[in-house]
Design an enzyme around this catalytic site. Structure first.
Site, PDB file in Angstrom:
ATOM      1  N   ASP A  79      -5.265   4.415  11.334  1.00  0.00           N
ATOM      2  CA  ASP A  79      -4.267   4.146  12.367  1.00  0.00           C
ATOM      3  C   ASP A  79      -4.852   4.196  13.769  1.00  0.00           C
ATOM      4  O   ASP A  79      -5.998   4.630  13.964  1.00  0.00           O
ATOM      5  CB  ASP A  79      -3.076   5.116  12.241  1.00  0.00           C
ATOM      6  CG  ASP A  79      -3.519   6.541  11.863  1.00  0.00           C
ATOM      7  OD1 ASP A  79      -4.699   6.889  12.082  1.00  0.00           O
ATOM      8  OD2 ASP A  79      -2.683   7.307  11.354  1.00  0.00           O
ATOM      9  N   ASP A 148       5.451  16.918   8.828  1.00  0.00           N
ATOM     10  CA  ASP A 148       6.655  16.295   8.257  1.00  0.00           C
ATOM     11  C   ASP A 148       6.340  15.515   6.979  1.00  0.00           C
ATOM     12  O   ASP A 148       7.165  14.754   6.479  1.00  0.00           O
ATOM     13  CB  ASP A 148       7.328  15.372   9.292  1.00  0.00           C
ATOM     14  CG  ASP A 148       6.412  14.249   9.777  1.00  0.00           C
ATOM     15  OD1 ASP A 148       5.276  14.138   9.262  1.00  0.00           O
ATOM     16  OD2 ASP A 148       6.830  13.482  10.668  1.00  0.00           O
ATOM     17  N   HIS A 150       3.946  13.212   6.545  1.00  0.00           N
ATOM     18  CA  HIS A 150       3.467  11.821   6.669  1.00  0.00           C
ATOM     19  C   HIS A 150       2.007  11.693   6.253  1.00  0.00           C
ATOM     20  O   HIS A 150       1.242  12.647   6.350  1.00  0.00           O
ATOM     21  CB  HIS A 150       3.690  11.272   8.090  1.00  0.00           C
ATOM     22  CG  HIS A 150       2.841  11.878   9.171  1.00  0.00           C
ATOM     23  ND1 HIS A 150       3.355  12.266  10.389  1.00  0.00           N
ATOM     24  CD2 HIS A 150       1.508  12.149   9.241  1.00  0.00           C
ATOM     25  CE1 HIS A 150       2.369  12.733  11.141  1.00  0.00           C
ATOM     26  NE2 HIS A 150       1.246  12.686  10.475  1.00  0.00           N
ATOM     27  N   GLU A 155       5.851   7.661   8.938  1.00  0.00           N
ATOM     28  CA  GLU A 155       6.793   8.737   9.233  1.00  0.00           C
ATOM     29  C   GLU A 155       7.903   8.774   8.180  1.00  0.00           C
ATOM     30  O   GLU A 155       8.087   7.804   7.437  1.00  0.00           O
ATOM     31  CB  GLU A 155       7.407   8.505  10.619  1.00  0.00           C
ATOM     32  CG  GLU A 155       6.382   8.448  11.757  1.00  0.00           C
ATOM     33  CD  GLU A 155       5.783   9.818  12.108  1.00  0.00           C
ATOM     34  OE1 GLU A 155       5.708  10.695  11.241  1.00  0.00           O
ATOM     35  OE2 GLU A 155       5.389   9.995  13.275  1.00  0.00           O
TER      36      GLU A 155
HETATM   37  C1  F6R Z   1      -4.606  10.483  11.508  1.00  0.00           C
HETATM   38  C2  F6R Z   1      -3.531  10.419  10.528  1.00  0.00           C
HETATM   39  C3  F6R Z   1      -2.487  11.475  10.449  1.00  0.00           C
HETATM   40  C4  F6R Z   1      -3.070  12.890  10.384  1.00  0.00           C
HETATM   41  C5  F6R Z   1      -1.949  13.929  10.321  1.00  0.00           C
HETATM   42  C6  F6R Z   1      -2.496  15.344  10.371  1.00  0.00           C
HETATM   43  O1  F6R Z   1      -5.480   9.388  11.375  1.00  0.00           O
HETATM   44  O2  F6R Z   1      -3.485   9.493   9.816  1.00  0.00           O
HETATM   45  O3  F6R Z   1      -1.693  11.254   9.307  1.00  0.00           O
HETATM   46  O4  F6R Z   1      -3.886  12.993   9.253  1.00  0.00           O
HETATM   47  O5  F6R Z   1      -1.074  13.747  11.391  1.00  0.00           O
HETATM   48  O6  F6R Z   1      -3.109  15.551  11.605  1.00  0.00           O
HETATM   49  P1  F6R Z   1      -3.967  16.882  11.879  1.00  0.00           P
HETATM   50  O7  F6R Z   1      -5.153  16.782  11.000  1.00  0.00           O
HETATM   51  O8  F6R Z   1      -4.348  16.776  13.329  1.00  0.00           O
HETATM   52  O9  F6R Z   1      -3.093  18.021  11.558  1.00  0.00           O
END
Ligand code: F6R
Length: 280
Positions: A79, A148, A150, A155
């Protein structure tokens, strides 16, 4: 001694609980490194954020100390924030350069991150999907998980069949990530691989550390498959490895069973069949 290999393609949701975040990160790095050694032309799907940072550090160390070779590897990131260019310190392209790409021998032309400045979102996302297909698909998709539930920026409420597309970030995600923007307004939109895109990867490797991930991890593994927890769609994938530290795995109800499966898997893989009552 006879060695029994698990048949690739078996249904497999392997849950590995490590004692500490550091051990979980090292385990994840060793799985990625094994694949790079076995298949030097592999295509990796990569994540950004706090979770993978030490995994990338370990891969860089393996590259420097033991010649782990990335020269023929292709990567696709999950992303990117809409509106941020590669030079913006909070862009995911910048993150990847800083934490991994600038320190290994990867061919820059083979590293793909959605372009946060693309204005024709639809055609950019379509091209991104096509590039993945042209690369032969993703061999291993490395994932984190949001509080959450995701994966990527899918989301709660995202279609479980979704493809790479424009997505509005939830207030929970903005709340979690705004701290990195130091008071600057955070983007509200992202381009993200879809759940359907992720499910097409050969192997999914999800890492989670810290007690703030415990609820999401339990819902993902032990809850129903639901678009409200997009990571739960991984229950439908045929080869998923989830690595957690004790804190992130702290709410798992069947944790003892996962450890037993892990023990048997290791005995099988190392050929210790007698310990499993085979051939006694
Ligand atoms: C980032 C991504 C997100 C993160 C998730 C956890 O490329 O795809 O899904 O993996 O938000 O983020 P952290 O590791 O910062 O807790």
């Amino acid at each position: 001694m006879k060695r029994v290999l698990l048949v690739k393609g078996d249904l497999l949701l392997r849950v590995i609980v490590e004692k500490s975040a550091e051990l979980a990160e090292l385990r994840a790095a060793s799985i990625v490194a094994d694949l790079v050694r076995r298949n030097p032309q592999a295509t990796l799907g990569l994540a950004t954020g706090r979770t993978p940072t030490n995994v990338y550090r370990e891969l860089v160390r393996m590259h420097c100390d033991s010649d782990l070779d990335f020269s023929q590897i292709t990567t696709f990131n999950l992303d990117e924030y809409v509106g941020l260019g590669p030079k913006h310190p909070q862009s995911f392209r910048y993150f990847m350069q800083e934490h991994l790409f600038d320190h290994i021998n990867i061919d820059a032309a083979k590293t793909f991150v959605p372009d946060g400045r693309a204005l024709d979102f639809e055609s950019h996302c379509r091209q991104y999907e096509q590039r993945i297909v042209d690369a032969g698909g993703i061999d291993l998709q490395f994932l984190g998980i949001g509080v959450d539930g995701h994966i990527a920026f899918n989301e709660p409420g995202s279609s479980l069949g979704s493809r790479t597309r424009l997505k509005t970030l939830s207030s929970e995600t903005i709340g979690q990530n705004a701290k990195y923007f130091n008071g600057e307004p955070m983007p509200r939109l992202a381009l993200t691989m879809g759940v359907g895109t992720i499910l097409e990867s050969q192997i999914c490797l999800l890492l989670a550390t810290g007690s703030h991930k415990a609820s999401a991890i339990r819902s993902m593994i032990e809850g129903p498959v639901t678009a409200q927890i997009t990571a739960s769609a991984l229950q439908l994938h045929r080869e998923v490895i989830v690595i957690v530290d004790e804190k992130a795995g702290g709410w798992l109800e069947r944790r003892d069973y996962y450890s037993e499966v892990e023990e048997c898997t290791q005995l099988l893989e190392s050929g210790q069949l007698r310990a499993l009552g085979i051939g006694n």
